[in-house]
Design an enzyme around this catalytic site. Structure first.
Site, PDB file in Angstrom:
ATOM      1  N   SER A 191       3.987  49.875  41.107  1.00 36.65           N
ATOM      2  CA  SER A 191       2.632  49.698  41.632  1.00 36.65           C
ATOM      3  C   SER A 191       2.589  50.046  43.111  1.00 36.65           C
ATOM      4  O   SER A 191       3.594  49.883  43.830  1.00 36.65           O
ATOM      5  CB  SER A 191       2.232  48.225  41.436  1.00 36.65           C
ATOM      6  N   TYR A 244       4.256  38.747  42.484  1.00 41.53           N
ATOM      7  CA  TYR A 244       4.069  39.900  41.593  1.00 41.53           C
ATOM      8  C   TYR A 244       4.659  41.154  42.241  1.00 41.53           C
ATOM      9  O   TYR A 244       5.477  41.863  41.635  1.00 41.53           O
ATOM     10  CB  TYR A 244       2.574  40.100  41.292  1.00 41.53           C
ATOM     11  N   LYS A 302       8.105  43.669  41.353  1.00 43.24           N
ATOM     12  CA  LYS A 302       8.160  45.137  41.204  1.00 43.24           C
ATOM     13  C   LYS A 302       9.237  45.725  42.114  1.00 43.24           C
ATOM     14  O   LYS A 302       9.965  46.645  41.719  1.00 43.24           O
ATOM     15  CB  LYS A 302       6.796  45.752  41.534  1.00 43.24           C
TER      16      LYS A 302
HETATM   17  P1  NAD Z   1      -1.696  44.469  30.418  1.00 45.72           P
HETATM   18  O1  NAD Z   1      -1.540  43.029  30.687  1.00 45.72           O
HETATM   19  O2  NAD Z   1      -2.964  44.944  29.824  1.00 45.72           O
HETATM   20  O3  NAD Z   1      -0.487  44.974  29.484  1.00 45.72           O
HETATM   21  C1  NAD Z   1       0.788  44.390  29.513  1.00 45.72           C
HETATM   22  C2  NAD Z   1       1.205  44.128  28.084  1.00 45.72           C
HETATM   23  O4  NAD Z   1       2.506  43.554  28.081  1.00 45.72           O
HETATM   24  C3  NAD Z   1       0.288  43.158  27.344  1.00 45.72           C
HETATM   25  O5  NAD Z   1      -0.115  43.725  26.110  1.00 45.72           O
HETATM   26  C4  NAD Z   1       1.151  41.914  27.120  1.00 45.72           C
HETATM   27  O6  NAD Z   1       0.834  41.260  25.912  1.00 45.72           O
HETATM   28  C5  NAD Z   1       2.541  42.527  27.097  1.00 45.72           C
HETATM   29  N1  NAD Z   1       3.623  41.623  27.468  1.00 45.72           N
HETATM   30  C6  NAD Z   1       3.696  40.802  28.544  1.00 45.72           C
HETATM   31  N2  NAD Z   1       4.859  40.146  28.555  1.00 45.72           N
HETATM   32  C7  NAD Z   1       5.559  40.581  27.462  1.00 45.72           C
HETATM   33  C8  NAD Z   1       6.851  40.297  26.946  1.00 45.72           C
HETATM   34  N3  NAD Z   1       7.666  39.420  27.532  1.00 45.72           N
HETATM   35  N4  NAD Z   1       7.263  40.951  25.830  1.00 45.72           N
HETATM   36  C9  NAD Z   1       6.448  41.836  25.220  1.00 45.72           C
HETATM   37  N5  NAD Z   1       5.208  42.131  25.658  1.00 45.72           N
HETATM   38  C10 NAD Z   1       4.777  41.514  26.770  1.00 45.72           C
HETATM   39  O7  NAD Z   1      -1.387  45.225  31.794  1.00 45.72           O
HETATM   40  P2  NAD Z   1      -1.628  46.744  32.199  1.00 45.72           P
HETATM   41  O8  NAD Z   1      -2.767  46.793  33.139  1.00 45.72           O
HETATM   42  O9  NAD Z   1      -1.639  47.604  30.989  1.00 45.72           O
HETATM   43  O10 NAD Z   1      -0.315  46.992  33.059  1.00 45.72           O
HETATM   44  C11 NAD Z   1       0.861  47.530  32.479  1.00 45.72           C
HETATM   45  C12 NAD Z   1       1.950  47.573  33.531  1.00 45.72           C
HETATM   46  O11 NAD Z   1       1.497  48.327  34.661  1.00 45.72           O
HETATM   47  C13 NAD Z   1       2.347  46.202  34.079  1.00 45.72           C
HETATM   48  O12 NAD Z   1       3.748  46.194  34.285  1.00 45.72           O
HETATM   49  C14 NAD Z   1       1.626  46.130  35.410  1.00 45.72           C
HETATM   50  O13 NAD Z   1       2.286  45.324  36.340  1.00 45.72           O
HETATM   51  C15 NAD Z   1       1.655  47.586  35.845  1.00 45.72           C
HETATM   52  N6  NAD Z   1       0.567  47.915  36.781  1.00 45.72           N
HETATM   53  C16 NAD Z   1      -0.726  47.679  36.404  1.00 45.72           C
HETATM   54  C17 NAD Z   1      -1.771  47.948  37.288  1.00 45.72           C
HETATM   55  C18 NAD Z   1      -3.190  47.672  36.902  1.00 45.72           C
HETATM   56  O14 NAD Z   1      -4.042  47.619  37.787  1.00 45.72           O
HETATM   57  N7  NAD Z   1      -3.537  47.511  35.647  1.00 45.72           N
HETATM   58  C19 NAD Z   1      -1.473  48.495  38.555  1.00 45.72           C
HETATM   59  C20 NAD Z   1      -0.145  48.732  38.891  1.00 45.72           C
HETATM   60  C21 NAD Z   1       0.881  48.449  37.985  1.00 45.72           C
HETATM   61  C1  UD1 Z   2      -5.078  44.512  43.199  1.00 38.47           C
HETATM   62  C2  UD1 Z   2      -3.817  43.753  43.482  1.00 38.47           C
HETATM   63  C3  UD1 Z   2      -2.648  44.728  43.522  1.00 38.47           C
HETATM   64  C4  UD1 Z   2      -2.588  45.543  42.238  1.00 38.47           C
HETATM   65  C5  UD1 Z   2      -3.923  46.237  42.034  1.00 38.47           C
HETATM   66  C6  UD1 Z   2      -3.921  46.977  40.724  1.00 38.47           C
HETATM   67  C7  UD1 Z   2      -4.587  41.837  44.839  1.00 38.47           C
HETATM   68  C8  UD1 Z   2      -4.562  41.198  46.191  1.00 38.47           C
HETATM   69  N1  UD1 Z   2      -3.954  43.042  44.739  1.00 38.47           N
HETATM   70  O1  UD1 Z   2      -5.257  45.413  44.252  1.00 38.47           O
HETATM   71  O2  UD1 Z   2      -1.438  44.042  43.690  1.00 38.47           O
HETATM   72  O3  UD1 Z   2      -1.551  46.506  42.313  1.00 38.47           O
HETATM   73  O4  UD1 Z   2      -4.958  45.248  42.004  1.00 38.47           O
HETATM   74  O5  UD1 Z   2      -5.142  47.534  40.442  1.00 38.47           O
HETATM   75  O6  UD1 Z   2      -5.103  41.294  43.884  1.00 38.47           O
HETATM   76  N2  UD1 Z   2     -13.153  43.463  45.552  1.00 38.47           N
HETATM   77  C9  UD1 Z   2     -14.387  42.884  45.834  1.00 38.47           C
HETATM   78  N3  UD1 Z   2     -14.877  41.972  44.949  1.00 38.47           N
HETATM   79  C10 UD1 Z   2     -14.225  41.607  43.808  1.00 38.47           C
HETATM   80  C11 UD1 Z   2     -12.970  42.212  43.535  1.00 38.47           C
HETATM   81  C12 UD1 Z   2     -12.460  43.124  44.433  1.00 38.47           C
HETATM   82  O7  UD1 Z   2     -15.000  43.192  46.857  1.00 38.47           O
HETATM   83  O8  UD1 Z   2     -14.726  40.764  43.052  1.00 38.47           O
HETATM   84  C13 UD1 Z   2     -12.638  44.478  46.487  1.00 38.47           C
HETATM   85  C14 UD1 Z   2     -11.295  44.131  47.087  1.00 38.47           C
HETATM   86  O9  UD1 Z   2     -11.448  43.391  48.269  1.00 38.47           O
HETATM   87  C15 UD1 Z   2     -10.704  45.540  47.326  1.00 38.47           C
HETATM   88  C16 UD1 Z   2     -11.295  46.375  46.176  1.00 38.47           C
HETATM   89  O10 UD1 Z   2     -12.456  45.662  45.737  1.00 38.47           O
HETATM   90  O11 UD1 Z   2     -11.182  46.070  48.546  1.00 38.47           O
HETATM   91  C17 UD1 Z   2     -10.348  46.556  45.016  1.00 38.47           C
HETATM   92  O12 UD1 Z   2      -9.879  45.285  44.602  1.00 38.47           O
HETATM   93  P1  UD1 Z   2      -8.983  45.119  43.269  1.00 38.47           P
HETATM   94  O13 UD1 Z   2      -9.626  45.815  42.146  1.00 38.47           O
HETATM   95  O14 UD1 Z   2      -8.692  43.665  43.105  1.00 38.47           O
HETATM   96  O15 UD1 Z   2      -7.650  45.914  43.603  1.00 38.47           O
HETATM   97  P2  UD1 Z   2      -6.634  45.793  44.848  1.00 38.47           P
HETATM   98  O16 UD1 Z   2      -7.029  44.718  45.778  1.00 38.47           O
HETATM   99  O17 UD1 Z   2      -6.445  47.149  45.406  1.00 38.47           O
END
Ligand code: NAD
Ligand code: UD1
Length: 344
Positions: free
Chosen positions: A131, A155, A159
């Site tokens: 991330s 979190y 990572k």
């Molecule tokens: P998500 O929660 O939708 O998907 C994660 C999946 O993992 C879920 O289906 C959950 O049931 C499963 N899971 C959790 N723990 C488990 C375990 N111990 N064994 C088997 N399955 C398990 O999340 P996502 O948004 O799809 O994110 C996927 C990955 O990407 C995560 O590692 C997250 O940290 C990373 N990531 C996500 C974002 C984001 O904004 N969505 C941003 C940066 C990184």
């Molecule tokens: C968040 C996580 C980050 C993660 C990323 C994945 C936090 C502090 N950080 O980042 O670790 O990797 O999601 O997508 O949670 N905002 C509003 N109102 C809201 C929600 C958000 O104004 O109700 C603003 C936030 O201040 C920010 C932007 O929208 O400026 C995006 O926020 P968000 O979607 O939560 O993502 P990140 O903060 O970038």
């Protein structure tokens, strides 16, 4: 060519499942459904027109993961499984160290075992969901992969530790091929409107919150801060369509399988958009007003965060194509067709 997707039933995993199918891979989902819904399986079958291979269970269960690897013999693994809520990680740090770091250790041990005894004859090949959170509060934007890493919550810490663990595993055994993908802000949904992000409870992230306000489930969005040093004073992020992100995983796997070299790349668009720009784009896409009010800055937020996306283009031949308008239109289709997410 089978690919094992830990956490494959989740938001990014399910979209990657579709992209892998389209690229003629055979993805296998391994998931507990702890943060996803079994209904996604039927939706994936509708989109792809084929049965979904599913192994329901916990990545923390190393002997079981080993047996899954032995059974399916995947040529690669994508490790999505984990917990991802920043606020929850501050309140429950051990949950994050256990499931995220423990899950990665378990998977790596299982992969090591099946490759060491020759059960899976190809080189161990892994794509890891990292991330942009690993950049902490970046000194400048755009962010390149060689920026210093830091963490501001458990979190993000998890990572960082997993990235370091992968480096150590590769140092110990150079046969490992590892693609570390640092996602920026994934948003949007598959254009079918059948799969999308389905957060439990009150969404923490901007786009799902905006979508729930537009559909009338919540009265008003709080915009966290309008005094940042950005063009309109609100926070700027690199929103990337989840369909582009899914294509990035296919490109990463192809690069690892074809060239065998490990890499760490940003997956972002290289552009930043403010909160107010997102609201405006969502109103245009949905035709619905998104009432908002300014609120104090959210603890831990940074002013601006967007990628330099050049390395992914150079190494993987991948770049994001979909616009903020398309991200909003596809989020809106998913949200309005499924106001309760997968829980209908
Ligand atoms: P998500 O929660 O939708 O998907 C994660 C999946 O993992 C879920 O289906 C959950 O049931 C499963 N899971 C959790 N723990 C488990 C375990 N111990 N064994 C088997 N399955 C398990 O999340 P996502 O948004 O799809 O994110 C996927 C990955 O990407 C995560 O590692 C997250 O940290 C990373 N990531 C996500 C974002 C984001 O904004 N969505 C941003 C940066 C990184
Ligand atoms: C968040 C996580 C980050 C993660 C990323 C994945 C936090 C502090 N950080 O980042 O670790 O990797 O999601 O997508 O949670 N905002 C509003 N109102 C809201 C929600 C958000 O104004 O109700 C603003 C936030 O201040 C920010 C932007 O929208 O400026 C995006 O926020 P968000 O979607 O939560 O993502 P990140 O903060 O970038």
């Amino acid at each position: 060519m089978k690919i094992l997707l830990t956490g494959g039933a989740g938001y990014i995993g399910s979209h990657t499942f579709v992209a892998l199918r389209q690229a003629s891979f055979e993805p296998v989902i391994l998931d507990t459904f702890a943060n996803s819904h079994p209904a996604v399986v039927q939706r994936l079958e509708t989109i792809t027109g084929q049965p979904v291979l599913l192994e329901r269970g916990d990545v923390l269960d190393t002997p079981w993961v080993e047996s899954v690897l032995r059974q399916h013999q995947p040529v690669g693994v994508v490790h999505f499984a984990g917990d991802k809520a920043v606020g929850e990680s501050v309140a429950q740090p051990l949950k994050y160290f256990h499931n995220n770091i423990g899950g990665a250790v378990s998977l790596l041990r299982a992969m090591t075992a099946v490759h060491a005894d020759g059960t899976v004859p190809t080189a161990p090949t892994l794509v890891f969901s990292s991330s942009a959170t690993v950049y902490g509060d970046p000194a400048s934007v755009p962010i390149t992969e060689d920026f210093p890493r830091s963490h501001t919550n458990p979190y993000g810490h998890s990572k960082l530790v997993i990235e370091d663990m992968l480096t150590a595993v590769r140092a110990a055994n150079p046969a490992w091929r590892v693609g570390t993908l640092r996602y920026f802000n994934p948003v949007g949904a598959h254009p079918s409107g059948l799969i999308g992000e389905d957060p439990a409870g009150i969404p923490n992230n901007l786009m799902p919150f905006v979508a729930q306000v537009a559909v009338g489930q919540r009265p008003c969005l709080s915009v966290y801060g309008n005094d940042y040093p950005t063009p309109d004073g609100t926070g700027v992020r690199d929103y990337i369509h989840v369909v582009d992100l899914a294509a990035g995983h296919v490109a990463a796997l192809q690069a690892l399988l074809n060239r065998g070299e490990s890499f760490t790349v940003n997956l972002g668009t290289g552009r930043g958009n403010s909160v107010l720009e997102v609201i405006k784009a969502f109103e245009a896409a949905s035709g619905c007003p998104v009432p908002y009010q300014f609120a104090p800055r959210r603890a831990g937020d940074v002013a601006q965060c967007y990628a330099d996306a050049a390395l992914a283009k150079e190494l993987l031949g991948w770049q994001a194509h979909l616009t903020l308008d398309q991200m909003c239109a596809d989020t809106w289709r998913w949200q309005s067709n499924n106001p309760m997410g997968y829980r209908m």
